[in-house]
Write a protein that holds these residues in place. Structure first.
Motif, mmCIF file in Angstrom:
data_model
loop_
_atom_site.group_PDB
_atom_site.id
_atom_site.type_symbol
_atom_site.label_atom_id
_atom_site.label_comp_id
_atom_site.label_asym_id
_atom_site.label_seq_id
_atom_site.Cartn_x
_atom_site.Cartn_y
_atom_site.Cartn_z
ATOM 1 N N SER A 14 -3.161 9.038 1.213
ATOM 2 C CA SER A 14 -4.277 9.103 0.258
ATOM 3 C C SER A 14 -5.479 9.790 0.908
ATOM 4 O O SER A 14 -6.622 9.395 0.707
ATOM 5 C CB SER A 14 -4.662 7.698 -0.215
ATOM 6 O OG SER A 14 -4.993 6.864 0.891
ATOM 7 N N SER A 15 -5.201 10.828 1.687
ATOM 8 C CA SER A 15 -6.278 11.501 2.429
ATOM 9 C C SER A 15 -5.808 12.873 2.884
ATOM 10 O O SER A 15 -4.626 13.210 2.794
ATOM 11 C CB SER A 15 -6.679 10.678 3.658
ATOM 12 O OG SER A 15 -5.565 10.520 4.527
ATOM 13 N N THR A 16 -6.741 13.654 3.398
ATOM 14 C CA THR A 16 -6.437 14.925 4.049
ATOM 15 C C THR A 16 -6.319 14.678 5.545
ATOM 16 O O THR A 16 -7.151 13.981 6.129
ATOM 17 C CB THR A 16 -7.543 15.953 3.771
ATOM 18 O OG1 THR A 16 -7.659 16.145 2.351
ATOM 19 C CG2 THR A 16 -7.227 17.286 4.433
ATOM 20 N N ALA A 17 -5.286 15.236 6.166
ATOM 21 C CA ALA A 17 -5.039 15.043 7.601
ATOM 22 C C ALA A 17 -5.607 16.216 8.398
ATOM 23 O O ALA A 17 -5.426 17.382 8.027
ATOM 24 C CB ALA A 17 -3.541 14.907 7.862
ATOM 25 N N TRP A 18 -6.270 15.899 9.507
ATOM 26 C CA TRP A 18 -6.881 16.895 10.383
ATOM 27 C C TRP A 18 -6.519 16.601 11.839
ATOM 28 O O TRP A 18 -6.354 15.440 12.219
ATOM 29 C CB TRP A 18 -8.406 16.832 10.302
ATOM 30 C CG TRP A 18 -9.034 17.091 8.971
ATOM 31 C CD1 TRP A 18 -9.002 16.275 7.869
ATOM 32 C CD2 TRP A 18 -9.826 18.226 8.598
ATOM 33 N NE1 TRP A 18 -9.727 16.828 6.844
ATOM 34 C CE2 TRP A 18 -10.245 18.031 7.260
ATOM 35 C CE3 TRP A 18 -10.239 19.378 9.274
ATOM 36 C CZ2 TRP A 18 -11.043 18.933 6.589
ATOM 37 C CZ3 TRP A 18 -11.036 20.286 8.599
ATOM 38 C CH2 TRP A 18 -11.424 20.074 7.278
ATOM 39 N N ILE A 19 -6.445 17.666 12.645
ATOM 40 C CA ILE A 19 -6.372 17.499 14.097
ATOM 41 C C ILE A 19 -7.376 18.443 14.752
ATOM 42 O O ILE A 19 -7.805 19.435 14.154
ATOM 43 C CB ILE A 19 -4.964 17.774 14.664
ATOM 44 C CG1 ILE A 19 -4.527 19.219 14.371
ATOM 45 C CG2 ILE A 19 -3.952 16.765 14.126
ATOM 46 C CD1 ILE A 19 -3.244 19.629 15.087
ATOM 47 N N GLN A 78 3.360 7.279 -2.615
ATOM 48 C CA GLN A 78 2.294 6.929 -1.680
ATOM 49 C C GLN A 78 2.267 5.424 -1.406
ATOM 50 O O GLN A 78 2.017 4.994 -0.280
ATOM 51 C CB GLN A 78 0.943 7.392 -2.236
ATOM 52 C CG GLN A 78 0.760 8.905 -2.227
ATOM 53 C CD GLN A 78 1.203 9.575 -3.507
ATOM 54 O OE1 GLN A 78 2.226 9.202 -4.078
ATOM 55 N NE2 GLN A 78 0.456 10.559 -3.960
ATOM 56 N N VAL A 79 2.522 4.620 -2.425
ATOM 57 C CA VAL A 79 2.589 3.167 -2.236
ATOM 58 C C VAL A 79 3.698 2.824 -1.249
ATOM 59 O O VAL A 79 3.504 2.048 -0.304
ATOM 60 C CB VAL A 79 2.825 2.459 -3.588
ATOM 61 C CG1 VAL A 79 3.172 0.989 -3.376
ATOM 62 C CG2 VAL A 79 1.595 2.580 -4.477
ATOM 63 N N LEU A 80 4.875 3.424 -1.442
ATOM 64 C CA LEU A 80 5.999 3.157 -0.550
ATOM 65 C C LEU A 80 5.708 3.627 0.866
ATOM 66 O O LEU A 80 6.083 2.966 1.841
ATOM 67 C CB LEU A 80 7.264 3.834 -1.094
ATOM 68 C CG LEU A 80 7.768 3.319 -2.443
ATOM 69 C CD1 LEU A 80 8.974 4.149 -2.904
ATOM 70 C CD2 LEU A 80 8.119 1.852 -2.377
ATOM 71 N N ALA A 81 5.024 4.787 0.999
ATOM 72 C CA ALA A 81 4.688 5.306 2.324
ATOM 73 C C ALA A 81 3.754 4.354 3.059
ATOM 74 O O ALA A 81 3.927 4.078 4.255
ATOM 75 C CB ALA A 81 4.057 6.686 2.202
ATOM 76 N N LYS A 82 2.746 3.842 2.362
ATOM 77 C CA LYS A 82 1.808 2.917 2.998
ATOM 78 C C LYS A 82 2.498 1.601 3.368
ATOM 79 O O LYS A 82 2.202 1.021 4.422
ATOM 80 C CB LYS A 82 0.608 2.667 2.078
ATOM 81 C CG LYS A 82 -0.363 3.858 2.015
ATOM 82 C CD LYS A 82 -1.479 3.610 1.027
ATOM 83 C CE LYS A 82 -2.479 4.757 1.011
ATOM 84 N NZ LYS A 82 -3.410 4.731 2.160
ATOM 85 N N GLN A 83 3.414 1.145 2.530
ATOM 86 C CA GLN A 83 4.169 -0.058 2.865
ATOM 87 C C GLN A 83 5.005 0.157 4.125
ATOM 88 O O GLN A 83 5.070 -0.718 4.999
ATOM 89 C CB GLN A 83 5.068 -0.452 1.690
ATOM 90 C CG GLN A 83 4.329 -0.986 0.480
ATOM 91 C CD GLN A 83 5.259 -1.266 -0.686
ATOM 92 O OE1 GLN A 83 6.427 -0.879 -0.679
ATOM 93 N NE2 GLN A 83 4.740 -1.944 -1.711
ATOM 94 N N GLU A 84 5.644 1.313 4.208
ATOM 95 C CA GLU A 84 6.460 1.621 5.383
ATOM 96 C C GLU A 84 5.595 1.709 6.636
ATOM 97 O O GLU A 84 5.993 1.266 7.720
ATOM 98 C CB GLU A 84 7.224 2.924 5.165
ATOM 99 C CG GLU A 84 8.208 3.256 6.277
ATOM 100 C CD GLU A 84 9.085 4.443 5.956
ATOM 101 O OE1 GLU A 84 9.625 5.046 6.913
ATOM 102 O OE2 GLU A 84 9.252 4.775 4.762
ATOM 103 N N ALA A 85 4.395 2.276 6.507
ATOM 104 C CA ALA A 85 3.495 2.382 7.650
ATOM 105 C C ALA A 85 3.100 0.995 8.155
ATOM 106 O O ALA A 85 3.085 0.744 9.365
ATOM 107 C CB ALA A 85 2.252 3.178 7.261
#
Length: 282
Positions: free
Chosen positions: A183-188, A155-162
């Protein structure tokens, strides 16, 4: 004001807390955690968080140092000692400190329990007014994402990439399908007016904020389709948002640089956030 933390039965200044380098949480990420929102000086959705904590402990065969009832009492005392009005309580439980580094722990190991508070604007957060952009990132996490493990490097790496992509957060993707936020639930919200989010499984973490929200959506005349959705479906959605204790309901206004809807927080997301905050304060 000195910030007070809790460690293994004692309240003490945060800077005085000490955990051994032989603690299994440090050496093996052999531990679990919870983050609970605090509004108006009170815990939010505590029964859900304590149930998830107990489940995570069972799933990894770990004993908690205190009962969930005792943990809730400690959290309330920690809020009072820090004068916290709005923010978060962080809790981490590990299998404990061993005599030496070994993949197999001693059978009689005493678990570690640490907690601290963090002041944070949740109601009037700037990101709630403007919305955030997310970048899609490959989901490289382990297979038991339903356990709230302290193993958060992916998750740390994902946020850095974002952030490198110019976004504020990440949505994790496997085989073209959105798993959840880093670090959350995704909704659409589909063009037809249906909310879509993943159902519970080993693939995602069961979100306490999302569960509470799901119990409220019927009041607004909405329905939820619990299923995976693709990145392409998300890009074509009317609205999108995250749910998490650390941000409540947070509008997502762009994915991979492409606007969602008109590129601003949508009316349904805004109403859901208002309704959830009312629930949390009650």
């Amino acid at each position: 004001m000195t910030r007070i933390a809790y460690l293994n039965g004692s309240f003490l200044p945060l800077e005085d807390t000490r955990i051994s380098i032989l603690d299994r949480g440090f050496l093996f990420a052999d531990g679990i955690y919870e983050v609970t929102a605090v509004l108006d000086g009170r815990l939010v959705d505590t029964p859900r968080h304590m149930a998830r904590l107990a489940r995570s402990a069972r799933e990894i065969g770990m004993r908690l140092r205190e009962t969930t009832e005792q943990i809730e009492t400690i959290e309330r005392e920690l809020i009072a000692r820090n004068g916290l009005i709005e923010g978060l309580v962080y809790l981490q439980a590990t299998r404990g400190t061993d005599a030496d580094r070994d993949f197999l722990s001693a059978a009689d190991l005493e678990p570690t329990l640490v907690m601290f508070t963090q002041a944070k604007a949740l109601i009037d957060a700037p990101a709630a007014r403007t919305g955030i952009s997310v970048a899609t990132v490959p989901d490289i996490r382990w297979g038991r994402r339903d356990i709230k493990s302290v193993m958060l490097l992916a998750q740390v790496l994902a946020k850095q990439e974002a952030v490198r992509a110019g976004a504020q957060d990440a949505w994790l993707v496997a085989d073209g399908m959105v798993t959840e936020g880093a670090s959350s639930t995704a909704w659409i919200l589909t063009q037809g007016g249906t909310l879509v989010t993943r159902s519970k499984s080993h693939v995602t973490l069961p979100g306490c904020t999302g569960d509470a929200l799901a119990a409220l959506v019927g009041e607004l005349g909405l329905t939820i389709d619990f299923r995976p959705f693709s990145v392409e479906e998300a890009l074509a959605a009317k609205e999108a948002f995250n749910s998490a204790a650390g941000s409540l309901i947070l509008p997502v206004v762009a994915i991979d640089g492409q606007p969602i809807g008109d590129g601003a927080p949508g009316p349904v997301t805004t109403r859901l956030r208002e309704r959830y905050i009312a629930h949390a304060r009650a």
